[in-house]
Design an enzyme around this catalytic site. Structure first.
Site, mmCIF file in Angstrom:
data_model
loop_
_atom_site.group_PDB
_atom_site.id
_atom_site.type_symbol
_atom_site.label_atom_id
_atom_site.label_comp_id
_atom_site.label_asym_id
_atom_site.label_seq_id
_atom_site.Cartn_x
_atom_site.Cartn_y
_atom_site.Cartn_z
ATOM 1 N N ASP A 1 27.242 24.014 73.120
ATOM 2 C CA ASP A 1 28.282 24.008 72.086
ATOM 3 C C ASP A 1 29.448 24.935 72.417
ATOM 4 O O ASP A 1 29.312 25.868 73.215
ATOM 5 C CB ASP A 1 27.699 24.470 70.748
ATOM 6 C CG ASP A 1 26.783 23.444 70.111
ATOM 7 O OD1 ASP A 1 26.444 22.449 70.787
ATOM 8 O OD2 ASP A 1 26.395 23.648 68.944
ATOM 9 N N ASP A 2 30.574 24.686 71.727
ATOM 10 C CA ASP A 2 31.725 25.595 71.625
ATOM 11 C C ASP A 2 32.704 25.538 72.787
ATOM 12 O O ASP A 2 33.683 26.285 72.791
ATOM 13 C CB ASP A 2 31.281 27.052 71.432
ATOM 14 C CG ASP A 2 30.582 27.288 70.106
ATOM 15 O OD1 ASP A 2 30.491 26.333 69.316
ATOM 16 O OD2 ASP A 2 30.123 28.409 69.864
ATOM 17 N N HIS B 1 32.488 19.070 67.482
ATOM 18 C CA HIS B 1 31.999 20.329 66.923
ATOM 19 C C HIS B 1 33.071 20.982 66.057
ATOM 20 O O HIS B 1 33.097 22.211 65.925
ATOM 21 C CB HIS B 1 31.564 21.258 68.058
ATOM 22 C CG HIS B 1 30.620 22.356 67.633
ATOM 23 N ND1 HIS B 1 29.587 22.149 66.743
ATOM 24 C CD2 HIS B 1 30.546 23.673 67.998
ATOM 25 C CE1 HIS B 1 28.937 23.276 66.572
ATOM 26 N NE2 HIS B 1 29.500 24.224 67.310
ATOM 27 N N HIS C 1 35.630 25.541 64.035
ATOM 28 C CA HIS C 1 34.296 26.149 63.988
ATOM 29 C C HIS C 1 34.058 26.929 62.700
ATOM 30 O O HIS C 1 33.602 28.077 62.708
ATOM 31 C CB HIS C 1 34.075 27.049 65.207
ATOM 32 C CG HIS C 1 32.624 27.206 65.579
ATOM 33 N ND1 HIS C 1 31.819 28.160 65.017
ATOM 34 C CD2 HIS C 1 31.835 26.532 66.455
ATOM 35 C CE1 HIS C 1 30.596 28.085 65.534
ATOM 36 N NE2 HIS C 1 30.584 27.101 66.411
ATOM 37 N N HIS D 1 25.122 27.554 74.435
ATOM 38 C CA HIS D 1 26.580 27.623 74.318
ATOM 39 C C HIS D 1 27.232 27.844 75.678
ATOM 40 O O HIS D 1 26.726 28.628 76.482
ATOM 41 C CB HIS D 1 26.987 28.758 73.367
ATOM 42 C CG HIS D 1 26.483 28.568 71.961
ATOM 43 N ND1 HIS D 1 25.192 28.894 71.588
ATOM 44 C CD2 HIS D 1 27.088 28.070 70.849
ATOM 45 C CE1 HIS D 1 25.022 28.607 70.304
ATOM 46 N NE2 HIS D 1 26.147 28.108 69.833
#
Length: 381
Positions: free
Chosen positions: A110-111, A160, A164, A263
């Protein structure tokens, strides 16, 4: 002798000019981001055409959560709207928590995309493994060519959100904007529109689910959490715990496969990919993108994407996976998003290292113009 000196001066000045030009263009390229998009790491503006995609009468009437309650882990006495962040409640018709087939493993990061993603991609390309990246719209603004490489390498890309945020803390219009701005920039940069999304911090309730479903997104959470994000601000977190988690997880008996959370926002977390893949392979797990482990190999994107023309059928509900014990001396990896604090991405700015295609043409023209200009000067002298 004078002619030789003259030629030497000409070559020296040409080389110096080209070196300076190259330095300037590389410097500009390293700080260039896409323009014309919403500000990064800030909730994007609402758009009426985005909002019109959702029938508000079909959205659950769950109230927005205050950040004070979220940060304090305040949960409702009765979980009317299946808030996974508090109760771990799941809706089988919309949520994906694990791979249904034993020995399948959905490896997800993620991210990103960030410059740290590239080393992970190098490794995955080398070993021929495909995984899922849930990308943040703000990071795509900064690193568009890394997203292009992810798609070109055959990995799955999911949404995503743009900034965030905890989605249950945002209005319905804001949630739609977070999703659709991200989908739009992914489409603009890579030519694909994802069918899957992951809520930041796993923060999802029925209102958010209803929005995602109407927009055509499956909600992907996880059943194995490395908690690697803690390494950014918690000096007591040991990166060896990530390998420790995987080593323990693969020894557990389970009737299902798994989806793990990592991540690629930080160098130290992205670097865990090459370490955990061999653990899974040695334990005979099949590492797959999430869509593949659900039984839809290669169908990662909506029909309007350039790489897909087939609609994705809806997965059938699957049983709840067995609980996985937490290894000794390893942070609790079964905790859900309620115990996670928001990571401030503003404190960890990333800079695009992608070199634009136009750079090569600029350098070529610089070489030609410098040669012509200096030739004219020396001929006149």
């Amino acid at each position: 002798m004078n002619n030789m000196l003259k030629h030497f001066e000409f070559l020296f000045l040409t080389f110096s000019l080209l070196t300076f030009s190259l330095f300037i263009q590389l410097s500009i390229c390293q700080t260039t981001t896409l323009s014309g998009w919403p500000a990064v790491d800030t909730p994007p503006p609402n758009r009426s055409d985005f909002t019109a995609l959702v029938d508000m009468s079909k959205v659950a009437n769950a109230s927005t959560r205050s950040m004070n309650d979220i940060n304090a882990n305040v949960c409702p006495a009765t979980d009317t709207y299946c808030w996974w962040t508090c109760s771990g409640c799941v809706r089988n018709d919309s949520d994906v928590i694990f791979c249904p087939t034993a020995r399948d493993w959905g490896l997800t990061f993620d991210d990103g995309p960030t410059p740290f993603t590239t080393t992970l991609l190098d490794f995955l390309d080398k070993v021929g493994i495909k995984i899922t990246f849930f990308v943040v719209g703000s990071r795509v603004v900064e690193n568009p060519q890394i997203l292009q490489r992810i798609v070109r390498s055959g990995h799955q890309v999911g949404i995503h959100t743009w900034s965030h945020q905890y989605l249950t803390s945002q209005s319905t219009e804001q949630v739609i904007a977070e999703l659709q701005w991200t989908a739009e920039i992914i489409k603009n940069v890579s030519g694909v529109t994802p069918k899957y999304m992951r809520p930041p911090f796993g923060d999802v309730d029925d209102r958010v689910r209803n929005i995602c479903t109407q927009l055509g997104y499956k909600v992907v959470i996880w059943d194995m959490d490395t908690n690697d994000w803690l390494s950014a601000d918690n000096p007591s977190f040991q990166m060896s715990w990530v390998e420790g988690n995987f080593t323990q997880w693969v020894r557990q008996n389970s009737t299902t496969g798994h989806i793990s959370l990592e991540h690629d926002l930080y160098n130290q977390t992205a670097a865990q990919g090459p370490l955990v893949v061999p653990i899974l392979q040695n334990a005979t797990f099949n590492i797959k993108p999430v869509a593949d482990c659900l039984g839809f190999p290669g169908i990662y994107y909506k029909e309007n994407s350039t790489t897909t023309t087939t609609a994705t059928p809806t997965p059938t509900p699957t049983p709840t996976p067995q609980a996985v014990p937490t290894p000794d001396n390893v942070p609790d990896s079964s905790q859900n998003g309620a115990n996670q604090v928001a990571t401030s991405q503003n404190n960890n700015p990333t800079t695009s290292l992608a070199v634009k295609n136009s750079y090569y043409f600029n350098y070529l023209w610089s070489f030609i113009l410098a040669t012509v200009l200096l030739s004219c000067i020396y001929n006149l002298s």
